[in-house]
Design an enzyme around this catalytic site. Structure first.
Site, PDB file in Angstrom:
ATOM      1  N   HIS A 110      -3.746  10.856  -3.623  1.00  0.00           N
ATOM      2  CA  HIS A 110      -3.614   9.507  -3.085  1.00  0.00           C
ATOM      3  C   HIS A 110      -4.907   9.098  -2.412  1.00  0.00           C
ATOM      4  O   HIS A 110      -5.689   9.934  -1.941  1.00  0.00           O
ATOM      5  CB  HIS A 110      -2.458   9.411  -2.085  1.00  0.00           C
ATOM      6  CG  HIS A 110      -2.675  10.200  -0.830  1.00  0.00           C
ATOM      7  ND1 HIS A 110      -3.318   9.691   0.276  1.00  0.00           N
ATOM      8  CD2 HIS A 110      -2.357  11.481  -0.518  1.00  0.00           C
ATOM      9  CE1 HIS A 110      -3.364  10.617   1.220  1.00  0.00           C
ATOM     10  NE2 HIS A 110      -2.803  11.713   0.777  1.00  0.00           N
ATOM     11  N   CYS A 111      -5.181   7.785  -2.421  1.00  0.00           N
ATOM     12  CA  CYS A 111      -6.304   7.245  -1.665  1.00  0.00           C
ATOM     13  C   CYS A 111      -5.733   6.330  -0.600  1.00  0.00           C
ATOM     14  O   CYS A 111      -4.594   6.516  -0.173  1.00  0.00           O
ATOM     15  CB  CYS A 111      -7.295   6.524  -2.581  1.00  0.00           C
ATOM     16  SG  CYS A 111      -6.579   5.181  -3.539  1.00  0.00           S
ATOM     17  N   MET A 112      -6.460   5.316  -0.188  1.00  0.00           N
ATOM     18  CA  MET A 112      -5.999   4.472   0.906  1.00  0.00           C
ATOM     19  C   MET A 112      -4.800   3.616   0.522  1.00  0.00           C
ATOM     20  O   MET A 112      -3.970   3.284   1.358  1.00  0.00           O
ATOM     21  CB  MET A 112      -7.137   3.565   1.383  1.00  0.00           C
ATOM     22  CG  MET A 112      -8.240   4.307   2.101  1.00  0.00           C
ATOM     23  SD  MET A 112      -9.575   3.214   2.614  1.00  0.00           S
ATOM     24  CE  MET A 112      -8.719   2.238   3.868  1.00  0.00           C
ATOM     25  N   ARG A 162      -3.344   3.804  -3.095  1.00  0.00           N
ATOM     26  CA  ARG A 162      -2.752   4.166  -4.383  1.00  0.00           C
ATOM     27  C   ARG A 162      -2.228   5.602  -4.411  1.00  0.00           C
ATOM     28  O   ARG A 162      -2.889   6.525  -3.947  1.00  0.00           O
ATOM     29  CB  ARG A 162      -3.777   4.001  -5.515  1.00  0.00           C
ATOM     30  CG  ARG A 162      -4.441   2.652  -5.525  1.00  0.00           C
ATOM     31  CD  ARG A 162      -5.443   2.568  -6.661  1.00  0.00           C
ATOM     32  NE  ARG A 162      -6.294   1.395  -6.508  1.00  0.00           N
ATOM     33  CZ  ARG A 162      -7.088   0.915  -7.452  1.00  0.00           C
ATOM     34  NH1 ARG A 162      -7.148   1.518  -8.612  1.00  0.00           N
ATOM     35  NH2 ARG A 162      -7.828  -0.145  -7.231  1.00  0.00           N
TER      36      ARG A 162
END
Length: 461
Positions: free
Chosen positions: A27-29, A31
């Protein structure tokens, strides 16, 4: 984690084919990034129709589910518990290896290296900005106070040791030993090297910047993999890392640092020339085309460029220009909100607009402008107007942060008003283009239905 978040994770798990079908979770910020063992088991219509899913994009076998900041971390945590897979902030190498040309693979890998560092970079930048505000608002604090030095120390930690962190993540991304990658990064910033002369010139700590760190960390991973097959397993832990560090060390100071120093200077000089010579047009083009990069998730690959500008000149004129992309989209979405009478669309906007103002634009992209189509284009036009303004007045930041209003803290103190004027201009331009040319009520009809590709984002590719 509340029940709604748990239900969201369970719904996503069901739509992607169950726990056994998940190969990895990242995961990113904003997504949730999944790779699946059997892509045919994915129920794309079901996935995109889940309440809370703002959009789904398939990139080279990686399914990026847009949930928004904060929520994505909590959902990823629960999904990890349900599936038995560990959630990490970066994608594995195999997630980006298919159906991409080499340039896109490289940008994707660079993004994966820097994504885990974003929270620390933002924290350091915000603290740095708050410190600057305190210094300029209360000059007396600079004398005889320990508050300012303490804040400055906290803000500088991530930037002082960024080369080591980047080296560690580069090694992870390319399948090497993280600690060796950290050593490769540390070779560039070690203060002791300023006392060493090679070919009649003293070595300069920090020369080559993150470009050099990326090269050296990749090089030590390649060496490690190349050496290991020829070393007996019984002495591998002694011989392989020692030889890899020795060869990398000499190669770094003799070749990699001078080469990367030249590349770094050429890059920063080229950007400065582009902005100085291109002015208005350069700012408009850079800002106007930034939203598509965000849409593709490639914008994180620009972090090394921002860092090189800061390392070389102490300021970053590029970030305020690119920040106008988010502002243009905010204006465009606000126009849609005022014009539409579609309750579902208005609710989506109300949920995504606050984080958009705070510089995180992906929920607005996948939840509003991209599904509507034309507003995405008018948002880019609004961004171009603001970017042109920032370029003309040469507005620059002194650190890295998310865009939007939070970036104000990192703008040069004498340019804060100009930056805020630029944001207002982008808001206004995005609003104008969208209100009069970019949106008609019939565009919102899909948001009133249960169509999986309607109000949840773009269809899977």
């Amino acid at each position: 984690m509340n029940q709604a978040e748990i239900s969201l994770a369970e719904s996503i798990l069901s739509a992607v084919g169950g726990a056994e079908n998940i190969q990895s979770i990242a995961h990113c910020m904003t997504r949730l990034r999944l790779t699946l063992r059997d892509e045919s088991a994915l129920q794309s219509d079901q996935l995109q129709s889940i309440p809370g899913v703002l959009g789904v994009v398939e990139q080279a076998g990686e399914y990026q589910i847009v949930l928004g900041p904060g929520l994505v971390t909590r959902v990823a945590t629960h999904l990890s518990k349900l599936s038995g897979k560990t959630s990490t902030p970066v994608a594995e190498e195999h997630q980006v290896a298919r159906r991409h040309n080499s340039a896109k693979q490289l940008v994707r890998k660079i993004a994966n290296i820097f994504i885990p560092l974003i929270p620390a970079i933002i924290a350091g930048g915000i603290i740095m900005g708050l410190t600057n505000v305190l210094i300029h608002s209360f000059p007396s604090l600079k004398e005889g106070s320990t508050v300012i030095p303490l804040l400055q120390a906290m803000s500088k930690v991530i930037f002082a040791y960024l080369s080591v962190f980047v080296g560690i993540n580069t090694a992870k991304e390319f399948g090497g030993t993280p600690a060796l990658g950290g050593i490769a990064g540390g070779l560039f910033i070690l203060p002791d090297i300023e006392n060493i002369q090679l070919f009649g010139e003293a070595l300069v700590p920090g020369r080559g910047g993150l470009i050099g760190v990326l090269l050296a960390a990749w090089f030590i991973v390649w060496l490690e993999k190349s050496i290991r097959p020829f070393v007996p397993k019984s002495i591998d832990i002694i011989v392989t890392p020692t030889v890899a560090v020795l060869i990398t060390g000499f190669s770094t100071y003799i070749a990699l640092q001078p080469i990367s120093g030249f590349l770094s200077e050429a890059l920063t000089g080229g950007i400065q020339t582009l902005l100085n010579q291109g002015g208005l047009f350069a700012g408009a083009i850079l800002s106007g085309f930034f939203l598509p990069l965000v849409m593709l998730g490639l914008h994180q690959g620009l972090i090394p460029i921002h860092m090189e500008l800061l390392n070389a000149t102490g300021i970053d004129p590029l970030q305020p220009i690119l920040a106008m992309a988010g502002a243009g989209q905010v204006g465009a979405v606000f126009a849609v909100y005022l014009k539409t009478r579609n309750t579902t669309l208005r609710n989506v906007i109300k949920g995504a607009l606050p984080v958009g103002i705070l510089g995180i634009g992906e929920p607005l992209i996948y939840g509003v402008t991209l599904p509507l189509g034309r507003p995405f284009i008018t948002a880019c036009l609004g961004a171009a107007v603001g970017g042109a303004f920032q370029a003309v007045f040469k507005v620059a930041s002194v650190g890295i942060s998310v865009s939007g209003l939070p970036l104000t803290l990192l703008i040069k103190p004498d340019q804060i008003v100009l930056y805020l004027i630029g944001i207002v201009i982008s808001y206004a331009a995005g609003f104008f283009f969208t209100y009069f040319f970019g949106f008609k009520e019939d565009m919102s009809k899909p948001f009133s239905s249960n169509s999986p590709t309607s109000n949840k984002g773009v269809p899977l590719q």
